[in-house]
Write a protein that holds these residues in place. Structure first.
Motif, PDB file in Angstrom:
ATOM      1  N   GLY A  79      81.308  -3.478 137.947  1.00 33.33           N
ATOM      2  CA  GLY A  79      80.921  -3.561 139.345  1.00 33.33           C
ATOM      3  C   GLY A  79      81.740  -2.726 140.305  1.00 33.33           C
ATOM      4  O   GLY A  79      81.241  -2.327 141.364  1.00 33.33           O
ATOM      5  N   GLU A 107      76.689  -4.538 136.670  1.00 33.48           N
ATOM      6  CA  GLU A 107      77.310  -5.648 137.390  1.00 33.48           C
ATOM      7  C   GLU A 107      77.330  -5.307 138.873  1.00 33.48           C
ATOM      8  O   GLU A 107      77.709  -4.195 139.253  1.00 33.48           O
ATOM      9  CB  GLU A 107      78.736  -5.868 136.887  1.00 33.48           C
ATOM     10  CG  GLU A 107      79.461  -7.025 137.567  1.00 33.48           C
ATOM     11  CD  GLU A 107      80.894  -7.153 137.080  1.00 33.48           C
ATOM     12  OE1 GLU A 107      81.159  -8.044 136.253  1.00 33.48           O
ATOM     13  OE2 GLU A 107      81.745  -6.348 137.525  1.00 33.48           O
ATOM     14  N   VAL A 108      76.918  -6.262 139.688  1.00 33.36           N
ATOM     15  CA  VAL A 108      76.967  -6.105 141.140  1.00 33.36           C
ATOM     16  C   VAL A 108      78.009  -7.080 141.671  1.00 33.36           C
ATOM     17  O   VAL A 108      77.910  -8.289 141.442  1.00 33.36           O
ATOM     18  CB  VAL A 108      75.593  -6.377 141.787  1.00 33.36           C
ATOM     19  CG1 VAL A 108      75.699  -6.270 143.309  1.00 33.36           C
ATOM     20  CG2 VAL A 108      74.549  -5.404 141.253  1.00 33.36           C
ATOM     21  N   SER A 109      79.001  -6.547 142.365  1.00 30.25           N
ATOM     22  CA  SER A 109      80.098  -7.372 142.865  1.00 30.25           C
ATOM     23  C   SER A 109      80.421  -6.963 144.294  1.00 30.25           C
ATOM     24  O   SER A 109      79.897  -5.980 144.814  1.00 30.25           O
ATOM     25  CB  SER A 109      81.335  -7.203 141.969  1.00 30.25           C
ATOM     26  OG  SER A 109      81.726  -5.838 141.905  1.00 30.25           O
ATOM     27  N   LYS A 120      74.807  -7.306 149.289  1.00 31.01           N
ATOM     28  CA  LYS A 120      74.940  -7.513 147.845  1.00 31.01           C
ATOM     29  C   LYS A 120      73.590  -7.827 147.221  1.00 31.01           C
ATOM     30  O   LYS A 120      73.224  -7.273 146.177  1.00 31.01           O
ATOM     31  CB  LYS A 120      75.920  -8.657 147.572  1.00 31.01           C
ATOM     32  CG  LYS A 120      76.102  -8.982 146.095  1.00 31.01           C
ATOM     33  CD  LYS A 120      76.961 -10.232 145.905  1.00 31.01           C
ATOM     34  CE  LYS A 120      77.223 -10.539 144.437  1.00 31.01           C
ATOM     35  NZ  LYS A 120      77.967 -11.811 144.259  1.00 31.01           N
ATOM     36  N   HIS A 121      72.835  -8.691 147.868  1.00 30.28           N
ATOM     37  CA  HIS A 121      71.566  -9.113 147.283  1.00 30.28           C
ATOM     38  C   HIS A 121      70.508  -8.020 147.360  1.00 30.28           C
ATOM     39  O   HIS A 121      69.640  -7.931 146.483  1.00 30.28           O
ATOM     40  CB  HIS A 121      71.104 -10.407 147.946  1.00 30.28           C
ATOM     41  CG  HIS A 121      72.033 -11.541 147.650  1.00 30.28           C
ATOM     42  ND1 HIS A 121      72.268 -12.578 148.521  1.00 30.28           N
ATOM     43  CD2 HIS A 121      72.824 -11.779 146.564  1.00 30.28           C
ATOM     44  CE1 HIS A 121      73.154 -13.406 147.986  1.00 30.28           C
ATOM     45  NE2 HIS A 121      73.503 -12.938 146.807  1.00 30.28           N
ATOM     46  N   VAL A 124      71.346  -6.034 144.382  1.00 29.08           N
ATOM     47  CA  VAL A 124      70.849  -6.720 143.182  1.00 29.08           C
ATOM     48  C   VAL A 124      69.368  -6.422 142.981  1.00 29.08           C
ATOM     49  O   VAL A 124      68.928  -6.084 141.870  1.00 29.08           O
ATOM     50  CB  VAL A 124      71.075  -8.244 143.288  1.00 29.08           C
ATOM     51  CG1 VAL A 124      70.338  -8.976 142.166  1.00 29.08           C
ATOM     52  CG2 VAL A 124      72.560  -8.576 143.238  1.00 29.08           C
ATOM     53  N   THR A 135      75.935 -10.555 138.312  1.00 29.50           N
ATOM     54  CA  THR A 135      76.654 -10.535 139.582  1.00 29.50           C
ATOM     55  C   THR A 135      77.974 -11.273 139.413  1.00 29.50           C
ATOM     56  O   THR A 135      78.083 -12.212 138.626  1.00 29.50           O
ATOM     57  CB  THR A 135      75.857 -11.203 140.711  1.00 29.50           C
ATOM     58  OG1 THR A 135      75.533 -12.547 140.342  1.00 29.50           O
ATOM     59  CG2 THR A 135      74.596 -10.422 141.019  1.00 29.50           C
ATOM     60  N   ASP A 158      72.743 -15.466 144.357  1.00 26.65           N
ATOM     61  CA  ASP A 158      72.718 -14.315 143.445  1.00 26.65           C
ATOM     62  C   ASP A 158      71.574 -14.448 142.446  1.00 26.65           C
ATOM     63  O   ASP A 158      70.834 -13.494 142.182  1.00 26.65           O
ATOM     64  CB  ASP A 158      74.038 -14.213 142.681  1.00 26.65           C
ATOM     65  CG  ASP A 158      75.177 -13.645 143.503  1.00 26.65           C
ATOM     66  OD1 ASP A 158      74.976 -13.352 144.701  1.00 26.65           O
ATOM     67  OD2 ASP A 158      76.287 -13.504 142.951  1.00 26.65           O
ATOM     68  N   ALA A 163      69.653 -11.891 139.798  1.00 27.29           N
ATOM     69  CA  ALA A 163      70.700 -11.779 138.781  1.00 27.29           C
ATOM     70  C   ALA A 163      70.330 -12.604 137.553  1.00 27.29           C
ATOM     71  O   ALA A 163      69.942 -13.767 137.669  1.00 27.29           O
ATOM     72  CB  ALA A 163      72.036 -12.254 139.339  1.00 27.29           C
ATOM     73  N   VAL A 166      75.495 -14.947 136.294  1.00 27.36           N
ATOM     74  CA  VAL A 166      76.567 -14.914 137.283  1.00 27.36           C
ATOM     75  C   VAL A 166      77.893 -14.914 136.527  1.00 27.36           C
ATOM     76  O   VAL A 166      78.100 -15.726 135.621  1.00 27.36           O
ATOM     77  CB  VAL A 166      76.488 -16.136 138.219  1.00 27.36           C
ATOM     78  CG1 VAL A 166      77.742 -16.242 139.080  1.00 27.36           C
ATOM     79  CG2 VAL A 166      75.239 -16.051 139.089  1.00 27.36           C
TER      80      VAL A 166
END
Length: 262
Positions: A79, A107-109, A120-121, A124, A135, A158, A163, A166
């Motif tokens: 991420g 990975e989204v962080s 963030k979303h 995603v 996430t 998330d 996602a 998580v």
């Protein structure tokens, strides 16, 4: 030589599996190193994350991703690289590059650069068109502790954004996020995340053997564990199967198991 088969051990779901995932952290291994590790360890590895920005500076990353694909191991872009790309207005370029390189997961962080939950979303949702998205929740900075409500709210939102899993923050050190500064598990945080997304929907970053043993003792050998060091692939599998004293009760119910050392 045929694999050993004289013990009665817990059944492990075959790959691709949705529970009992082992997610490893790659600090920059070569493709040859990956092939060597997976020669015997491939059945025990589900997700291989290229940590930090190592994939960006590795001119032969495509070769390594091909090795992972040959061994039925999912490849995940870490991420931090995507965060930096997002901060520079290059998120789409990063996702396109990852897709062309052959990554299957991203990975989204939001633990490295300032990023709102809405941003963030949105990231995603964009990534989910091409990848399986993981996430990360929790702060990397030990001085930025989040409330239980913030942990559960972000985890739930998330998943709603798209996602697949998580990841509960623990870092490579195992001293932040779901752990205190000494590496002990913050049980209330763990419970909050599980309540929000369900046990099968979370990967617990657990870089230390004692932490891995704690989760297996608490939730069973089917718990999802992340940030496992490459050299610990077989070691974690022995914990899942009850072949170490910390989790021997898994294979021998009346075994005397010591408290895991964190």
């Amino acid at each position: 030589m045929a694999p050993a088969s004289f013990l009665t051990l817990p059944a492990r779901a075959p790959k691709p599996r949705s529970v009992g995932l082992t997610h490893v952290l790659d600090p920059g291994a070569t493709s040859a190193r990956a092939a060597d590790l997976l020669g015997g360890g491939a059945p025990y590895v589900d997700i291989w994350k290229t940590g930090w920005g190592t994939a960006y500076v590795d001119g032969r990353v495509g070769e390594k991703l091909a090795v992972l694909a040959d061994h039925d191991v999912a490849s995940c872009l870490g991420g931090t690289l995507l965060e930096i790309a997002w901060a520079q207005g290059a998120a789409e370029a990063c996702l396109a590059w990852a897709d062309a390189a052959g990554f299957t997961h991203v990975e989204v962080s939001r633990g490295t650069v300032p990023m709102s939950l809405d941003a963030k979303h949105e990231l995603v949702r964009r990534a989910a068109d091409r990848f399986v998205v993981l996430t990360e929740v929790g702060a990397k900075d030990p001085h930025q502790q989040r409330s239980l409500g913030q942990w559960s709210d972000e985890a739930g939102r998330d998943r709603a954004a798209g996602a697949a899993l998580v990841v509960a923050e623990g870092r490579q050190s195992g001293t932040v996020g779901i752990y205190d500064g000494e590496g002990s598990v913050r049980e209330a945080v763990v419970d909050a995340v599980v309540d929000a997304v369900g046990l099968d929907g979370v990967v617990f970053e657990a870089p230390r053997a004692g932490q891995q043993a704690w989760f297996i003792r608490r939730f069973g050998p089917g718990v999802n564990l992340g940030n496992v060091a490459l050299e610990e692939i077989l070691s974690v599998e022995t914990l899942r199967l009850g072949l170490r004293s910390d989790t021997a009760h898994v294979s021998v119910p009346d075994a005397i198991t010591p408290e895991p050392v964190r």
